[in-house]
Design a protein around this motif. Structure first.
Motif, PDB file in Angstrom:
ATOM      1  N   TYR A 182       0.835  -1.210   0.000  1.00 57.54           N
ATOM      2  CA  TYR A 182       0.000   0.000   0.000  1.00 57.54           C
ATOM      3  C   TYR A 182       0.868   1.257   0.000  1.00 57.54           C
ATOM      4  N   ARG A 183       1.884   1.288   0.864  1.00 59.93           N
ATOM      5  CA  ARG A 183       2.740   2.477   0.959  1.00 59.93           C
ATOM      6  C   ARG A 183       3.459   2.762  -0.358  1.00 59.93           C
TER       7      ARG A 183
ATOM      8  N   GLN B 198       2.274   2.210  -3.422  1.00 58.70           N
ATOM      9  CA  GLN B 198       1.311   2.877  -4.296  1.00 58.70           C
ATOM     10  C   GLN B 198       0.984   4.283  -3.789  1.00 58.70           C
ATOM     11  N   TYR B 199       0.900   4.426  -2.465  1.00 61.04           N
ATOM     12  CA  TYR B 199       0.626   5.748  -1.887  1.00 61.04           C
ATOM     13  C   TYR B 199       1.769   6.719  -2.190  1.00 61.04           C
TER      14      TYR B 199
ATOM     15  N   VAL C 244      -4.159   3.072  -5.279  1.00 55.87           N
ATOM     16  CA  VAL C 244      -4.101   3.323  -3.831  1.00 55.87           C
ATOM     17  C   VAL C 244      -5.367   2.801  -3.157  1.00 55.87           C
TER      18      VAL C 244
ATOM     19  N   ALA D 168      -5.159  -0.999  -3.074  1.00 50.83           N
ATOM     20  CA  ALA D 168      -4.190  -1.448  -2.071  1.00 50.83           C
ATOM     21  C   ALA D 168      -4.705  -1.174  -0.666  1.00 50.83           C
ATOM     22  N   GLY D 169      -5.399  -0.019  -0.494  1.00 44.20           N
ATOM     23  CA  GLY D 169      -5.977   0.304   0.805  1.00 44.20           C
ATOM     24  C   GLY D 169      -7.083  -0.663   1.193  1.00 44.20           C
TER      25      GLY D 169
ATOM     26  N   LEU E  69      -5.511  -3.822   2.318  1.00 47.80           N
ATOM     27  CA  LEU E  69      -4.960  -3.648   3.664  1.00 47.80           C
ATOM     28  C   LEU E  69      -6.075  -3.676   4.708  1.00 47.80           C
TER      29      LEU E  69
ATOM     30  N   PRO F  62      -6.928   8.524   2.323  1.00 49.19           N
ATOM     31  CA  PRO F  62      -5.676   7.749   2.296  1.00 49.19           C
ATOM     32  C   PRO F  62      -4.518   8.522   2.921  1.00 49.19           C
TER      33      PRO F  62
ATOM     34  N   GLY G 143      -2.624   3.932   5.751  1.00 45.84           N
ATOM     35  CA  GLY G 143      -3.783   3.245   5.206  1.00 45.84           C
ATOM     36  C   GLY G 143      -4.979   4.161   5.083  1.00 45.84           C
ATOM     37  N   CYS G 144      -6.145   3.556   4.891  1.00 42.97           N
ATOM     38  CA  CYS G 144      -7.386   4.304   4.661  1.00 42.97           C
ATOM     39  C   CYS G 144      -8.355   4.163   5.836  1.00 42.97           C
TER      40      CYS G 144
END
Length: 561
Positions: A159-160, A162-163, A358, A361-362, A365, A403, A407-408
């Motif tokens: 996730y990180r 993509q963020y 994102v 991926a979030g 997660l 985001p 995470g979200c």
């Protein structure tokens, strides 16, 4: 497992060897006797932060070593440091702290840094301090606890990544979305700077050449006079032979006898070499004399060029090379601004896809965390039941947020300590004793997920008494059947439950304070438990009660076998 802790000159402890045993080890003593200093020494040898004040007054340095057994050779921190336990699985960690703040750390005799020592120590022993329960009040820590339990680090890392891509893209777009007036001013400034630097026609290395030429021109008459004098000495004049002619005459004088002996031949040859060398030098001096053209106009030009470089350096860089690099950057920035609209449109086209990645991926997660949360809730509740919190409800709440790096979701632990009460944030309803037990439950659950062999609890009984204290003691006894437990306590229930019981006491000798750590036998334990229960007035009834407490604890420990 921690086998032996050796301490020298730590606070009031001049020297102590504490040999711990498998199972449950307890340390008791009067307040201020030095129990927490033992914990501080453990923290120091595991790479924790230390203060110079930790060194005993009058001592120039302090030393702590910790011997661990059953250490796996494939422990990640050891592999990264290139260290292996010995053939019996024993690892010796050492740290010497000097008065000037310097440290000397070793692992099985091999020098390591404090950072390496800290990494190794974190995989061998975990210290739960007196105030760790307060961490539960910080809701930012709740997500970290959940990630540790659920081992969601790989999903979080994905996730990180993509963020990070999204943030970089948004930052590029922001930098291109400049106000039109500001953009015009910046472009005018860049064009002026580029034009000024291009007109200068800068050349790498020219400044050094100009300085050398300027120095030569400033001393032109002196330079030419010196060359003339050297030329006269080497080549001579209309009435005087120079060095070349004199050496030629000497060479001619020896020519006829050069073959009479080896020594004469050597002298002749050396004269010949000297004449050739002086001849070459004379030719070089003559060339320098002929090629030097002293011109006041050239000196003015060089001075003007040096002055131009000086003025440009004040604005664009310390050297010609720096100014040329700045010129390249200006050209690139101007080019980027001239094509900014096209670039901005291209980047904005990428934005929806980056945001979707994102979001995906979030979501992955969040899914992983919610799956872990369900299991963590069950495990925590089971632990809390064991700790005499039968009415408690515990839940992990997820709140969607924009985001961010973590995470979200905003994650927080909720609980209800009493029947009929709504779930609320821990910080709003948990008492000190409840916080201590919740933290103990969380530590136990997390410890099961990790390979750490030794758990240290520094006054985990804070705010706990009576029946709850007995439950905490039983929980520590249960944990000690899987891992080694070391516990500093003031409660007789916890001390009685220990397999090994140490007394920490403080005394004076020759005007100095000293701390002793003693492994007690049963009779000594009875006296210590009686003291903990009744204070300074130890009666037969208290001693008898202490004996009963030891018997009950022994029975419980046997039941765990």
């Amino acid at each position: 497992m921690l086998e032996l802790l050796h301490i020298e000159n730590i606070a009031v402890i001049e020297e102590a060897d504490i040999r711990f045993h498998p199972g449950f080890n307890a340390l008791t003593g009067e307040t201020g006797a030095g129990k927490s200093i033992v914990i501080d020494a453990m923290g120091a040898v595991l790479g924790g932060r230390t203060s110079r004040d930790l060194i005993r007054t009058g001592a120039s340095k302090a030393f702590v070593s910790a011997e661990f057994s059953q250490v796996p050779a494939d422990l990640p921190a050891l592999e990264r440091s290139g260290i292996t336990p010995d053939e019996d699985g024993v690892l010796l960690l050492q740290r010497e702290m000097l008065g000037d703040g310097k440290n000397q750390c070793r692992a099985n005799g091999r020098p390591i840094t404090v950072a390496q020592l800290r990494e190794i120590g974190s995989q061998l022993l975990n210290i739960h301090g007196q105030h760790d329960g307060q961490q539960l009040l910080d809701e930012e820590q709740h997500g970290q606890y959940l990630d540790r339990f659920g081992r969601t680090e790989p999903v979080l890392a994905a996730y990180r990544e993509q963020y990070g891509v999204l943030r970089a893209l948004e930052e590029q777009i922001r930098s291109l979305q400049m106000d039109e007036a500001e953009k015009a001013r910046r472009m005018d400034s860049l064009q002026f700077q580029i034009s000024e630097l291009e007109r200068a026609g800068l050349q790498p290395g020219e400044e050094e050449e100009l300085r050398e030429r300027r120095e030569l021109l400033r001393n032109g008459e002196k330079y030419l006079s010196a060359l003339q004098g050297a030329d006269y000495c080497l080549s001579g004049g209309d009435e005087t032979d120079g060095a070349v002619a004199v050496l030629q005459n000497a060479e001619n004088a020896l020519y006829g006898i050069r073959n009479l002996s080896g020594e004469i031949m050597e002298i002749y040859q050396r004269l010949q070499q000297a004449r050739c060398e002086v001849y070459d030098l004379a030719a070089i001096v003559q060339d320098k004399r002929q090629e030097f053209d002293f011109s006041p106009a050239e000196l003015d030009e060089v001075e003007s060029r040096c002055d131009l470089l000086y003025r440009l350096k004040k604005k664009y860089g310390a050297t010609v090379e720096d100014m040329l690099a700045y010129l390249d950057r200006c050209r690139q920035e101007l080019d980027a601004m001239e094509t900014a609209d096209d670039t901005l449109a291209r980047l904005e086209q990428k934005l929806p896809a980056a945001r979707k990645k994102v979001a995906d991926a979030g979501a992955a997660l969040t899914k992983a965390r919610k799956a872990a949360a369900g299991e963590l809730e069950k495990r925590i509740l089971r632990e809390l039941r064991d700790l005499d919190m039968n009415k408690v409800r515990f839940s992990i709440e997820f709140t969607p947020v924009a985001p961010g790096p973590e995470g979200c979701d905003a994650i927080r632990f909720l609980m209800s300590a009493n029947a009929g009460e709504d779930l609320k944030p821990i910080a709003r309803i948990a008492s000190g004793g409840e916080l201590a037990r919740i933290m103990l439950a969380l530590k136990n659950v997390l410890a099961e997920q990790e390979s750490i062999g030794t758990l240290v609890f520094d006054e985990v009984d804070t705010g706990v008494s009576g029946r709850a204290a007995q439950k905490v003691a039983e929980k520590l006894a249960q944990v000690s059947r899987r891992k080694q437990v070391l516990c500093v306590t003031h409660l007789p229930q916890l001390a009685a439950m220990a397999d090994t019981h140490f007394s920490v006491s403080k005394g004076e000798r020759d005007g100095r304070t000293y701390t002793r750590v003693v492994n007690m036998d049963r009779e000594q334990r009875k006296a210590e438990l009686a003291r903990i229960t009744g204070g300074s007035r130890v009666t037969e009834a208290l001693l008898e009660s202490a004996g009963e407490l030891l018997d009950a604890a022994e029975t419980y420990r046997v039941s765990l076998s």
